[in-house]
Design a protein around this motif. Sequence first.
Motif, PDB file in Angstrom:
ATOM      1  N   SER A  96       4.871  82.716 -53.998  1.00  0.00           N
ATOM      2  CA  SER A  96       4.098  81.919 -53.047  1.00  0.00           C
ATOM      3  C   SER A  96       2.832  81.377 -53.712  1.00  0.00           C
ATOM      4  O   SER A  96       2.471  80.212 -53.526  1.00  0.00           O
ATOM      5  CB  SER A  96       3.733  82.777 -51.835  1.00  0.00           C
ATOM      6  N   ASN A  97       2.182  82.215 -54.497  1.00  0.00           N
ATOM      7  CA  ASN A  97       0.975  81.762 -55.206  1.00  0.00           C
ATOM      8  C   ASN A  97       1.309  80.667 -56.200  1.00  0.00           C
ATOM      9  O   ASN A  97       0.546  79.703 -56.362  1.00  0.00           O
ATOM     10  CB  ASN A  97       0.300  82.927 -55.920  1.00  0.00           C
ATOM     11  N   ALA A  98       2.428  80.780 -56.880  1.00  0.00           N
ATOM     12  CA  ALA A  98       2.818  79.765 -57.860  1.00  0.00           C
ATOM     13  C   ALA A  98       3.060  78.424 -57.183  1.00  0.00           C
ATOM     14  O   ALA A  98       2.714  77.369 -57.725  1.00  0.00           O
ATOM     15  CB  ALA A  98       4.060  80.216 -58.623  1.00  0.00           C
ATOM     16  N   VAL A  99       3.623  78.445 -55.988  1.00  0.00           N
ATOM     17  CA  VAL A  99       3.879  77.199 -55.256  1.00  0.00           C
ATOM     18  C   VAL A  99       2.575  76.597 -54.771  1.00  0.00           C
ATOM     19  O   VAL A  99       2.333  75.388 -54.938  1.00  0.00           O
ATOM     20  CB  VAL A  99       4.847  77.450 -54.067  1.00  0.00           C
ATOM     21  N   HIS A 100       1.705  77.412 -54.170  1.00  0.00           N
ATOM     22  CA  HIS A 100       0.462  76.888 -53.601  1.00  0.00           C
ATOM     23  C   HIS A 100      -0.509  76.420 -54.678  1.00  0.00           C
ATOM     24  O   HIS A 100      -1.270  75.458 -54.465  1.00  0.00           O
ATOM     25  CB  HIS A 100      -0.228  77.947 -52.722  1.00  0.00           C
ATOM     26  N   GLU A 101      -0.506  77.059 -55.845  1.00  0.00           N
ATOM     27  CA  GLU A 101      -1.431  76.681 -56.904  1.00  0.00           C
ATOM     28  C   GLU A 101      -0.840  75.642 -57.833  1.00  0.00           C
ATOM     29  O   GLU A 101      -1.512  75.183 -58.752  1.00  0.00           O
ATOM     30  CB  GLU A 101      -1.842  77.931 -57.688  1.00  0.00           C
ATOM     31  N   GLY A 102       0.442  75.269 -57.629  1.00  0.00           N
ATOM     32  CA  GLY A 102       1.054  74.218 -58.425  1.00  0.00           C
ATOM     33  C   GLY A 102       1.445  74.649 -59.822  1.00  0.00           C
ATOM     34  O   GLY A 102       1.529  73.810 -60.723  1.00  0.00           O
ATOM     35  N   ARG A 103       1.662  75.913 -60.048  1.00  0.00           N
ATOM     36  CA  ARG A 103       2.080  76.386 -61.362  1.00  0.00           C
ATOM     37  C   ARG A 103       3.602  76.292 -61.469  1.00  0.00           C
ATOM     38  O   ARG A 103       4.332  77.211 -61.122  1.00  0.00           O
ATOM     39  CB  ARG A 103       1.625  77.837 -61.587  1.00  0.00           C
ATOM     40  N   ARG A 104       4.032  75.157 -61.949  1.00  0.00           N
ATOM     41  CA  ARG A 104       5.474  74.898 -62.035  1.00  0.00           C
ATOM     42  C   ARG A 104       6.174  75.799 -63.049  1.00  0.00           C
ATOM     43  O   ARG A 104       7.298  76.211 -62.838  1.00  0.00           O
ATOM     44  CB  ARG A 104       5.727  73.443 -62.403  1.00  0.00           C
ATOM     45  N   ALA A 105       5.524  76.092 -64.135  1.00  0.00           N
ATOM     46  CA  ALA A 105       6.142  76.918 -65.167  1.00  0.00           C
ATOM     47  C   ALA A 105       6.380  78.339 -64.645  1.00  0.00           C
ATOM     48  O   ALA A 105       7.458  78.912 -64.863  1.00  0.00           O
ATOM     49  CB  ALA A 105       5.272  76.956 -66.419  1.00  0.00           C
ATOM     50  N   ASP A 106       5.396  78.897 -63.931  1.00  0.00           N
ATOM     51  CA  ASP A 106       5.579  80.232 -63.365  1.00  0.00           C
ATOM     52  C   ASP A 106       6.681  80.231 -62.297  1.00  0.00           C
ATOM     53  O   ASP A 106       7.497  81.148 -62.229  1.00  0.00           O
ATOM     54  CB  ASP A 106       4.267  80.735 -62.739  1.00  0.00           C
ATOM     55  N   PHE A 107       6.680  79.180 -61.470  1.00  0.00           N
ATOM     56  CA  PHE A 107       7.701  79.069 -60.429  1.00  0.00           C
ATOM     57  C   PHE A 107       9.105  78.973 -61.056  1.00  0.00           C
ATOM     58  O   PHE A 107      10.039  79.653 -60.621  1.00  0.00           O
ATOM     59  CB  PHE A 107       7.412  77.845 -59.554  1.00  0.00           C
ATOM     60  N   ALA A 108       9.248  78.156 -62.092  1.00  0.00           N
ATOM     61  CA  ALA A 108      10.552  78.008 -62.768  1.00  0.00           C
ATOM     62  C   ALA A 108      10.969  79.315 -63.434  1.00  0.00           C
ATOM     63  O   ALA A 108      12.149  79.682 -63.407  1.00  0.00           O
ATOM     64  CB  ALA A 108      10.486  76.881 -63.795  1.00  0.00           C
ATOM     65  N   LEU A 109      10.001  80.012 -64.034  1.00  0.00           N
ATOM     66  CA  LEU A 109      10.313  81.290 -64.668  1.00  0.00           C
ATOM     67  C   LEU A 109      10.790  82.317 -63.645  1.00  0.00           C
ATOM     68  O   LEU A 109      11.788  83.018 -63.861  1.00  0.00           O
ATOM     69  CB  LEU A 109       9.080  81.828 -65.411  1.00  0.00           C
ATOM     70  N   ILE A 110      10.117  82.382 -62.521  1.00  0.00           N
ATOM     71  CA  ILE A 110      10.509  83.339 -61.474  1.00  0.00           C
ATOM     72  C   ILE A 110      11.888  82.985 -60.934  1.00  0.00           C
ATOM     73  O   ILE A 110      12.753  83.860 -60.748  1.00  0.00           O
ATOM     74  CB  ILE A 110       9.445  83.379 -60.354  1.00  0.00           C
TER      75      ILE A 110
END
Length: 167
Positions: A22-36
């Motif tokens: 959820s934090n990765a989506v709200h903060e716009g961290r695409r790399a973390d979101f893709a990794l997860i």
Amino acid sequence: MHIHTLDKAAIISELQFGTGISNAVHEGRRADFALILSMFSDDVRDNTPLEKIDEVDNSEQALRKRFELQQPQQLRSDQSSYEVSAQQASLFHSAGLVSTKLSHYLVPDALSYMPEDTHDLPEEVYHNLSGHQRRAMGEKEPKELMPIDLYNQLIKAQRTFQIQAQA
């Protein structure tokens, strides 16, 4: 970070990450979101709740027992079939066709009366066989083959006999 520890993590759904996705989506961290997302299991069976289904025994014997049915009609006769057919013949002569049918439905007679002890051959064919052929059909165990060196054994036995006869 060790690769093997990531393989053994068995990450199946986003609930196991807590608020990280959820934090990765709200903060716009695409790399973390893709990794997860790449660490999630791609097997649908991991994400789907499954119920264990009990196997129902639908075999013929189980259904016959459940519906209280008798054994099926025999295809071939045996020694008990002759008694049943004699009883049905007696019922036919004393009470008629209706009682014979009722008796057949309650205790079905064999469908065909084949000759016994003829190894599933018609009687004419079986009685036309020689005694050796009948004996061979009755043997349960296969015959032992002749030894490969039979000729050598016979020669050796003959020579031994000749030596003993001269001595």
